[in-house]
Scaffold this active site. Structure first.
Site, PDB file in Angstrom:
ATOM      1  N   LEU A  11       0.846  -1.194   0.000  1.00 24.10           N
ATOM      2  CA  LEU A  11       0.000   0.000   0.000  1.00 24.10           C
ATOM      3  C   LEU A  11       0.886   1.251   0.000  1.00 24.10           C
ATOM      4  O   LEU A  11       1.562   1.533   0.982  1.00 24.10           O
ATOM      5  CB  LEU A  11      -0.903   0.007   1.240  1.00 24.10           C
ATOM      6  CG  LEU A  11      -2.203  -0.802   1.151  1.00 24.10           C
ATOM      7  CD1 LEU A  11      -1.967  -2.216   0.666  1.00 24.10           C
ATOM      8  CD2 LEU A  11      -2.925  -0.812   2.490  1.00 24.10           C
ATOM      9  N   ARG A  18       1.401  13.488   7.700  1.00 30.35           N
ATOM     10  CA  ARG A  18       2.144  13.808   8.917  1.00 30.35           C
ATOM     11  C   ARG A  18       3.645  14.027   8.675  1.00 30.35           C
ATOM     12  O   ARG A  18       4.353  14.519   9.537  1.00 30.35           O
ATOM     13  CB  ARG A  18       1.931  12.683   9.961  1.00 30.35           C
ATOM     14  CG  ARG A  18       0.540  12.701  10.568  1.00 30.35           C
ATOM     15  CD  ARG A  18       0.210  11.398  11.292  1.00 30.35           C
ATOM     16  NE  ARG A  18      -0.186  10.328  10.364  1.00 30.35           N
ATOM     17  CZ  ARG A  18      -0.483   9.083  10.736  1.00 30.35           C
ATOM     18  NH1 ARG A  18      -0.418   8.731  11.995  1.00 30.35           N
ATOM     19  NH2 ARG A  18      -0.839   8.181   9.833  1.00 30.35           N
ATOM     20  N   ASP A 106       4.805   1.791   4.493  1.00 31.30           N
ATOM     21  CA  ASP A 106       5.627   2.604   5.392  1.00 31.30           C
ATOM     22  C   ASP A 106       6.227   1.794   6.535  1.00 31.30           C
ATOM     23  O   ASP A 106       6.521   2.322   7.590  1.00 31.30           O
ATOM     24  CB  ASP A 106       4.797   3.784   5.932  1.00 31.30           C
ATOM     25  CG  ASP A 106       3.585   3.324   6.743  1.00 31.30           C
ATOM     26  OD1 ASP A 106       3.326   2.102   6.805  1.00 31.30           O
ATOM     27  OD2 ASP A 106       2.904   4.200   7.320  1.00 31.30           O
ATOM     28  N   LYS A 350      42.131  15.069  -6.906  1.00 29.28           N
ATOM     29  CA  LYS A 350      40.963  14.820  -7.764  1.00 29.28           C
ATOM     30  C   LYS A 350      41.452  14.176  -9.039  1.00 29.28           C
ATOM     31  O   LYS A 350      42.391  14.685  -9.646  1.00 29.28           O
ATOM     32  CB  LYS A 350      40.245  16.130  -8.082  1.00 29.28           C
ATOM     33  CG  LYS A 350      38.941  15.914  -8.813  1.00 29.28           C
ATOM     34  CD  LYS A 350      38.674  16.944  -9.882  1.00 29.28           C
ATOM     35  CE  LYS A 350      39.518  16.703 -11.096  1.00 29.28           C
ATOM     36  NZ  LYS A 350      39.263  17.655 -12.180  1.00 29.28           N
TER      37      LYS A 350
HETATM   38  C1  UD1 Z   1      -2.431   1.549   9.723  1.00 26.95           C
HETATM   39  C2  UD1 Z   1      -3.442   0.633  10.366  1.00 26.95           C
HETATM   40  C3  UD1 Z   1      -3.113   0.493  11.851  1.00 26.95           C
HETATM   41  C4  UD1 Z   1      -1.718  -0.044  12.030  1.00 26.95           C
HETATM   42  C5  UD1 Z   1      -0.697   0.829  11.276  1.00 26.95           C
HETATM   43  C6  UD1 Z   1       0.638   0.137  11.292  1.00 26.95           C
HETATM   44  C7  UD1 Z   1      -5.507   0.928   9.155  1.00 26.95           C
HETATM   45  C8  UD1 Z   1      -6.853   1.504   9.180  1.00 26.95           C
HETATM   46  N1  UD1 Z   1      -4.729   1.165  10.216  1.00 26.95           N
HETATM   47  O1  UD1 Z   1      -2.574   2.814  10.324  1.00 26.95           O
HETATM   48  O2  UD1 Z   1      -4.021  -0.405  12.460  1.00 26.95           O
HETATM   49  O3  UD1 Z   1      -1.373  -0.109  13.408  1.00 26.95           O
HETATM   50  O4  UD1 Z   1      -1.097   1.016   9.912  1.00 26.95           O
HETATM   51  O5  UD1 Z   1       1.627   0.906  10.721  1.00 26.95           O
HETATM   52  O6  UD1 Z   1      -5.150   0.244   8.206  1.00 26.95           O
HETATM   53  N2  UD1 Z   1      -2.519   4.012   2.038  1.00 26.95           N
HETATM   54  C9  UD1 Z   1      -2.986   3.860   0.766  1.00 26.95           C
HETATM   55  N3  UD1 Z   1      -4.186   4.381   0.428  1.00 26.95           N
HETATM   56  C10 UD1 Z   1      -4.968   5.008   1.329  1.00 26.95           C
HETATM   57  C11 UD1 Z   1      -4.512   5.134   2.651  1.00 26.95           C
HETATM   58  C12 UD1 Z   1      -3.269   4.621   2.979  1.00 26.95           C
HETATM   59  O7  UD1 Z   1      -2.300   3.301  -0.081  1.00 26.95           O
HETATM   60  O8  UD1 Z   1      -6.058   5.436   0.954  1.00 26.95           O
HETATM   61  C13 UD1 Z   1      -1.189   3.465   2.383  1.00 26.95           C
HETATM   62  C14 UD1 Z   1      -0.252   4.544   2.864  1.00 26.95           C
HETATM   63  O9  UD1 Z   1       0.471   5.076   1.777  1.00 26.95           O
HETATM   64  C15 UD1 Z   1       0.619   3.797   3.850  1.00 26.95           C
HETATM   65  C16 UD1 Z   1      -0.229   2.638   4.324  1.00 26.95           C
HETATM   66  O10 UD1 Z   1      -1.316   2.550   3.442  1.00 26.95           O
HETATM   67  O11 UD1 Z   1       1.782   3.292   3.229  1.00 26.95           O
HETATM   68  C17 UD1 Z   1      -0.723   2.849   5.757  1.00 26.95           C
HETATM   69  O12 UD1 Z   1      -1.455   4.036   5.844  1.00 26.95           O
HETATM   70  P1  UD1 Z   1      -1.385   4.974   7.097  1.00 26.95           P
HETATM   71  O13 UD1 Z   1      -2.267   6.115   6.861  1.00 26.95           O
HETATM   72  O14 UD1 Z   1      -0.007   5.217   7.446  1.00 26.95           O
HETATM   73  O15 UD1 Z   1      -2.045   4.046   8.213  1.00 26.95           O
HETATM   74  P2  UD1 Z   1      -1.847   4.158   9.784  1.00 26.95           P
HETATM   75  O16 UD1 Z   1      -2.620   5.281  10.288  1.00 26.95           O
HETATM   76  O17 UD1 Z   1      -0.427   4.081  10.111  1.00 26.95           O
HETATM   77 CA    CA Z   2       1.358   4.129   8.967  1.00 28.38          CA
END
Ligand code: UD1
Ligand code: CA
Length: 609
Positions: A11, A18, A106, A350
């Site tokens: 994902l 943030r 991430d 160099k």
């Molecule tokens: C998410 C989890 C949380 C977990 C955490 C671990 C959910 C709802 N929550 O939260 O339970 O503890 O990860 O790190 O899943 N992304 C997309 N499309 C979107 C939204 C996000 O591709 O529409 C991708 C982001 O780019 C990212 C990843 O999904 O790489 C996670 O998204 P992020 O918003 O960081 O989720 P967290 O709030 O960390």
């Molecule tokens: Ca995250």
């Protein structure tokens, strides 16, 4: 039995609000690699059947970064949450009956073994989903995982949706899941955004898909998710600790590990010592017993055994064995420094190939050059490789030496065993044959008594210019000064070698003269003009005749004696011949101290370097 297929979905469509950055979050770097590349490299070691990367925010940049990886991109046009992201796979995996490993983009520090263990556990136990969880000291920001004693997941609650009591749970969701795809595909369309963030949560699907179990990761540091800069720094720290631990295990000493950073592309031999404040980047190879730092940056370079690199920067270069670099040296790209060389303080190289046992110990620039072995580069030697338009090449043969502050203007070929004298500039194309001395050095001008002599007694006298072999001294005397005494003192202090008067005018309040063939002095007390003064002066004494005129224009003339006192001024120009030497010796025939004239000794020839 046919092995169940494994697909992976990463994902990576979110912006990463943030991070407060224009760069998509997954493209932020951790060491030399972006978050997503790091994760992808780990994932690909599992050999998945398909690897899908969900992209959205600034997807062109993400696609470009991953262009060389065997992945398929899936567009999530609007980023409505992690559940919505996985929904985008529905049209792409209609015939797929295997497991889908879903990983947040991430989470860069996951280990391949951990992912492998997750898939294996999933296949052993056979639930609809196995979630990678972790027990962490600070669960803030993560979704919390609530399980029964059999590790069956009862509930997943996002931080923002937690009650205060739920927030106390330190078991968190890592954002890594192994799903039975067919089961997941059935619940994905049912997700709603009925939560604090108004997003489609993938975590809801975990609750609905059927049997869900959690598997705790053994090292909770692996699952650090990077949401902001603080977590990026934390991930960096973890990565560094991992790397340093592994190298310490392999026999490398870190004097102060926390102040050192390195990348995975660095190879260190046993018994390498890394001093504080040292950083290694890019593909580096460091040989045994080499000591790096303190205070050094090594970038994409190979350094042999038994070297020392102290407070220096080495970039894209090759260094042999037993080489000392620094303190404060800059080894710039494409330098090749052979064994037993010494590159000292404030030396910059160099594109320089330097043969073994050669030294450039102080204050030099060696650019676009090839030096033989046992070459000695004197302090301050500069290779002038750039003519303002083009770079030119310089070659220096074995055992040649350059003197301090010499300039070698390229293009230039210096033979072997050549000596270049200190302060010498060799012009371009002035090639030097083997075993020669090249010297080009201006002769010094030495002005004796420069500060303590003339300036203290005659503050108005300017610096002495010289004309050919004459040195000229203009001076002015002030009211009340005694003409003869002042000139005697001046001749002594300079000292004048073979002085004489070129010009004299001024006025006196009184004159004391010894008139022709008289033994007594003759005193005139009245205002007098100085009309002329002639004769010779040297440190030994002087012999001068003075002509003065009274208010009627009548002149008096004779030997200058003490007691000629300046009225308003006396303006004098004296000259000193550098080719002669005057002295005064008693002449028995006259009974006077008479002038002796000698030729001055020739200028000494310049010393060899
Ligand atoms: C998410 C989890 C949380 C977990 C955490 C671990 C959910 C709802 N929550 O939260 O339970 O503890 O990860 O790190 O899943 N992304 C997309 N499309 C979107 C939204 C996000 O591709 O529409 C991708 C982001 O780019 C990212 C990843 O999904 O790489 C996670 O998204 P992020 O918003 O960081 O989720 P967290 O709030 O960390
Ligand atoms: Ca995250």
């Amino acid at each position: 039995m046919v092995e169940r297929q494994l697909a992976v979905a990463i994902l990576a469509a979110g912006k990463g609000t943030r991070m407060r950055s224009n760069l998509p979050k997954v493209l932020h770097k951790l060491g030399s690699l972006s978050l997503i590349e790091r994760l992808l490299r780990t994932v690909l070691t599992l050999g998945p059947h398909r690897c899908l990367v969900i992209v959205g925010y600034q997807q062109e940049q993400v696609r470009q970064t991953l262009a060389d990886y065997p992945v398929e991109f899936v567009e999530q046009r609007e980023q409505l949450g992690t559940g919505h992201a996985v929904q985008q796979l529905l049209p792409l995996l209609p015939e797929f009956h295997g497991d889908l490993l879903v990983i947040n983009g991430d989470v860069p520090l996951l280990r391949a073994e951990t992912l492998q263990a997750l898939v294996e556990r999933h296949r052993q136990v056979g639930p609809r989903v196995t979630l990678l969880s972790a027990q962490v000291a600070d669960p803030y920001g993560y979704g919390r995982v609530f399980c029964d004693a059999q590790q069956r997941i009862l509930e997943l609650v996002e931080e923002r949706d937690c009650t205060p009591a739920q927030r106390q749970n330190r078991r968190v969701n890592s954002g890594v899941y192994c799903f039975d795809w067919v089961a997941l595909a059935q619940v994905l369309p049912k997700l709603t955004s009925n939560n604090a963030q108004q997003e489609y949560y993938l975590t809801d699907a975990v609750g609905w898909v059927g049997k869900a179990i959690a598997l705790d990761v053994s090292d909770p540091q692996e699952i650090v998710g990077v949401n902001d800069r603080r977590q990026l720094a934390q991930a960096h720290q973890i990565l560094q600790d991992r790397l340093k631990d592994a190298w310490m295990e392999a026999g490398v000493t870190f004097v102060d590990p926390d102040s050192v950073s390195l990348e995975e592309t660095v190879q260190l031999a046993p018994d390498v010592i890394i001093e504080p404040q040292t950083h290694l980047r890019g593909t580096c190879r460091i040989g045994s017993r080499t000591r790096l730092g303190p205070g050094s940056l090594i970038d994409s370079s190979t350094i042999g055994t038994d070297c020392q690199i102290l407070y220096s920067v080495v970039s894209h270069s090759q260094i042999g064995d037993h080489v000392w670099v620094g303190p404060y040296a800059h080894v710039r790209p494409h330098s090749q420094i052979a064994d037993y060389c010494r590159i000292g303080n404030f030396v910059e190289t160099k594109n320089a190939q330097i043969g073994s046992h050669s030294n450039a110990a102080h204050l030099s620039y060696l650019g676009d050059a090839k030096l033989g072995s046992q070459v000695n580069i004197g302090a301050g030697t500069i290779i002038a490789n750039y003519d303002g338009q083009q770079k030119h090449f310089t070659e220096i043969g074995d055992r040649s030496k350059t003197g301090a502050n010499s300039v070698l203007v390229a293009p230039l070929k210096v033979g072997s065993d050549v000596t270049i004298a200190a302060g010498t500039t060799i012009p371009p194309r002035q090639d030097l044959p083997d075993d020669c001395l090249a010297i080009a050095r201006p002769h010094p001008v030495i002005k004796p008594g420069w500060r303590l002599g003339i300036r203290s007694t005659h503050p108005l006298a300017p610096k002495t210019p010289s004309v050919g072999s004459l040195r000229i001294y203009p001076l002015r005397l002030c009211p009340g000064q005694d003409l003869k005494q002042e000139l005697e003192q001046f001749a002594r202090q300079q000292p004048l070698q073979a002085g004489f008067v070129l010009s004299a005018v001024g006025s006196l309040t009184q004159a004391t003269l010894r008139l022709a063939d008289q033994t007594e002095d003759h005193l005139l007390v009245e205002r007098l003009e100085i009309l002329a003064l002639h004769g010779s002066l040297c440190a030994d004494g002087l012999h001068l005749h003075l002509t003065v005129a009274d208010c009627q224009g009548k002149t008096w003339g004779g030997h200058l004696r003490p007691g000629c006192l300046i009225y308003t001024t006396a303006e004098l120009v004296l000259a000193d011949s550098l080719e002669h030497r005057f002295s005064r010796q008693l002449d028995p025939t006259t009974g006077y101290l008479e002038l002796q004239i000698e030729q001055a000794a020739a200028d000494p020839s310049p010393p060899l370097p």
